[in-house]
Design an enzyme around this catalytic site. Structure first.
Site, PDB file in Angstrom:
ATOM      1  N   GLY A  15     -11.721  -0.796  16.223  1.00 15.46           N
ATOM      2  CA  GLY A  15     -11.939  -2.219  15.956  1.00 15.46           C
ATOM      3  C   GLY A  15     -12.298  -2.934  17.249  1.00 15.46           C
ATOM      4  CG  LEU A  16     -14.679  -6.520  16.817  1.00 12.23           C
ATOM      5  CD1 LEU A  16     -14.891  -7.989  16.441  1.00 12.23           C
ATOM      6  CD2 LEU A  16     -15.941  -5.935  17.443  1.00 12.23           C
ATOM      7  CB  SER A  17     -12.046  -6.193  22.808  1.00 11.07           C
ATOM      8  OG  SER A  17     -11.106  -6.633  23.757  1.00 11.07           O
ATOM      9  N   GLY A  18      -9.228  -6.961  21.051  1.00  8.68           N
ATOM     10  CA  GLY A  18      -8.383  -8.059  20.589  1.00  8.68           C
ATOM     11  C   GLY A  18      -8.070  -8.019  19.105  1.00  8.68           C
ATOM     12  CB  ALA A  19      -9.255  -5.930  16.292  1.00  9.90           C
ATOM     13  N   GLY A  20      -6.235  -5.815  17.553  1.00  9.06           N
ATOM     14  CA  GLY A  20      -4.822  -5.467  17.349  1.00  9.06           C
ATOM     15  C   GLY A  20      -4.500  -3.985  17.445  1.00  9.06           C
ATOM     16  CE  LYS A  21      -9.324  -1.129  19.860  1.00 11.86           C
ATOM     17  NZ  LYS A  21      -9.691  -2.558  19.981  1.00 11.86           N
ATOM     18  CB  SER A  89     -14.108   4.451  18.580  1.00  7.61           C
ATOM     19  OG  SER A  89     -12.948   3.942  17.977  1.00  7.61           O
TER      20      SER A  89
HETATM   21  N1  LIG Z   1      -1.609  -7.839  12.176  1.00 10.47           N
HETATM   22  C1  LIG Z   1      -1.778  -7.796  13.501  1.00 10.47           C
HETATM   23  N2  LIG Z   1      -1.776  -6.600  14.119  1.00 10.47           N
HETATM   24  C2  LIG Z   1      -1.966  -6.517  15.441  1.00 10.47           C
HETATM   25  N3  LIG Z   1      -2.140  -7.565  16.279  1.00 10.47           N
HETATM   26  C3  LIG Z   1      -2.138  -8.789  15.724  1.00 10.47           C
HETATM   27  C4  LIG Z   1      -1.958  -8.951  14.331  1.00 10.47           C
HETATM   28  N4  LIG Z   1      -2.016 -10.265  14.081  1.00 10.47           N
HETATM   29  C5  LIG Z   1      -2.197 -10.868  15.264  1.00 10.47           C
HETATM   30  N5  LIG Z   1      -2.277 -10.000  16.273  1.00 10.47           N
HETATM   31  C6  LIG Z   1      -2.471 -10.343  17.708  1.00 10.47           C
HETATM   32  O1  LIG Z   1      -3.749  -9.878  18.130  1.00 10.47           O
HETATM   33  C7  LIG Z   1      -3.713  -9.476  19.509  1.00 10.47           C
HETATM   34  C8  LIG Z   1      -4.179  -8.029  19.556  1.00 10.47           C
HETATM   35  O2  LIG Z   1      -4.233  -7.555  20.893  1.00 10.47           O
HETATM   36  P1  LIG Z   1      -4.362  -5.988  21.246  1.00 10.47           P
HETATM   37  O3  LIG Z   1      -4.202  -5.867  22.724  1.00 10.47           O
HETATM   38  O4  LIG Z   1      -3.444  -5.213  20.380  1.00 10.47           O
HETATM   39  O5  LIG Z   1      -5.886  -5.686  20.819  1.00 10.47           O
HETATM   40  P2  LIG Z   1      -6.766  -4.368  21.028  1.00 10.47           P
HETATM   41  O6  LIG Z   1      -7.449  -4.135  19.727  1.00 10.47           O
HETATM   42  O7  LIG Z   1      -5.943  -3.279  21.582  1.00 10.47           O
HETATM   43  O8  LIG Z   1      -7.858  -4.842  22.112  1.00 10.47           O
HETATM   44  P3  LIG Z   1      -8.571  -4.021  23.303  1.00 10.47           P
HETATM   45  O9  LIG Z   1      -9.687  -3.233  22.649  1.00 10.47           O
HETATM   46  O10 LIG Z   1      -9.122  -5.102  24.197  1.00 10.47           O
HETATM   47  O11 LIG Z   1      -7.563  -3.161  23.971  1.00 10.47           O
HETATM   48  C9  LIG Z   1      -2.274  -9.653  19.971  1.00 10.47           C
HETATM   49  O12 LIG Z   1      -2.165 -10.905  20.629  1.00 10.47           O
HETATM   50  C10 LIG Z   1      -1.492  -9.651  18.650  1.00 10.47           C
HETATM   51  O13 LIG Z   1      -0.275 -10.377  18.743  1.00 10.47           O
HETATM   52 MG   LIG Z   2      -5.972  -2.195  23.368  1.00 14.05          MG
END
Ligand SMILES: Nc1ncnc2c1ncn2[C@@H]1O[C@H](COP(=O)(O)OP(=O)(O)OP(=O)(O)O)[C@@H](O)[C@H]1O
Ligand SMILES: [Mg+2]
Length: 210
Positions: A15-21, A89
């Site tokens: 998923g996108l950066s910041g999506a929640g992975k 990815s």
């Molecule tokens: N259902 C959810 N699951 C996960 N994160 C969530 C959800 N709802 C809101 N969020 C918020 O979204 C943000 C996700 O950040 P996270 O670092 O997990 O993203 P990421 O996909 O790993 O990004 P990156 O690719 O930049 O590493 C957090 O601030 C988290 O609190």
């Molecule tokens: Mg991440």
């Protein structure tokens, strides 16, 4: 289940950066550990500091990064480790290669729109910069993200709380026979695994937000 009986698998968050992975990966890690399972996380940002150090964000480098992660995930999975991968990815074909290599592969599409992330979750200000054209090659803005067409699971993090997303992952793992118990076991403050890019508090716990 004894350790030697544990069946290895890979949960692959895309998923996108910041999506929640990383957020969900970190929670899942603690759940699997609480079940006595051997677990590892291959987080996109962390991998780029070691295994994939020096790689950039061209399509070729992104694909190389994914194949390296898949290679390690394959070794771990076949040795009975519950492996969690969370790189962006963005390319479907690279994810399909990972699936082929690993076999026991659970693809989880972690979904939120660029608009949602840019407006509500952009602490590093990267989306604003990318949307303003100040940085280029940013996934979802001026670089492709190919959403999975047939993932095992979709998490809509715009409507789900993180713990609800976690519950959905556990339910899917149970349905697929990878865990026996899908009730959430670890509540409240969680120790940081040290394996994701999430912020750490002074006490070594996972910080809220990004
Ligand atoms: N259902 C959810 N699951 C996960 N994160 C969530 C959800 N709802 C809101 N969020 C918020 O979204 C943000 C996700 O950040 P996270 O670092 O997990 O993203 P990421 O996909 O790993 O990004 P990156 O690719 O930049 O590493 C957090 O601030 C988290 O609190
Ligand atoms: Mg991440």
């Amino acid at each position: 289940m004894t350790e030697s009986e544990q069946r290895g698998f890979t949960v692959w968050f895309t998923g996108l950066s910041g999506a929640g992975k990383s957020t969900i990966a970190e929670m899942l890690f603690h759940e699997l550990q609480a079940r006595g399972m051997k677990t590892e996380i291959l987080d996109g940002d962390v991998v780029r500091q070691n295994l994939s150090k020096g790689l950039g964000f061209s399509k070729e480098d992104r694909d190389t990064n994914i194949l390296r992660i898949a290679f390690v995930a394959q070794l771990l999975s076949r040795n009975g480790v519950a492996t969690i991968c969370c790189p962006i990815s963005p390319y479907r074909e690279a994810r399909a290669r990972a699936r082929e290599m690993i076999g026991d592969f659970v693809e989880v599409f972690v979904h939120a729109t660029v608009e949602e992330i840019a407006e509500h979750r952009d602490p590093k200000g990267l989306y604003k910069k990318a949307l303003a054209g100040e940085i280029t090659g940013f996934t979802g803005v001026d670089d492709p993200y190919e959403a999975p067409q047939n993932p095992e699971l979709v998490l809509d993090t715009m409507v789900e709380e993180p713990v609800e997303s976690l519950r959905n992952v556990l339910a899917k793992l149970r349905e697929l026979g990878y865990v026996e118990e899908d009730a959430v076991m670890v509540e409240g403050d969680r120790a940081h695994s040290g394996m994701t890019d999430l912020r750490v508090t002074k006490t070594g716990h996972v910080a809220e937000g990004r």
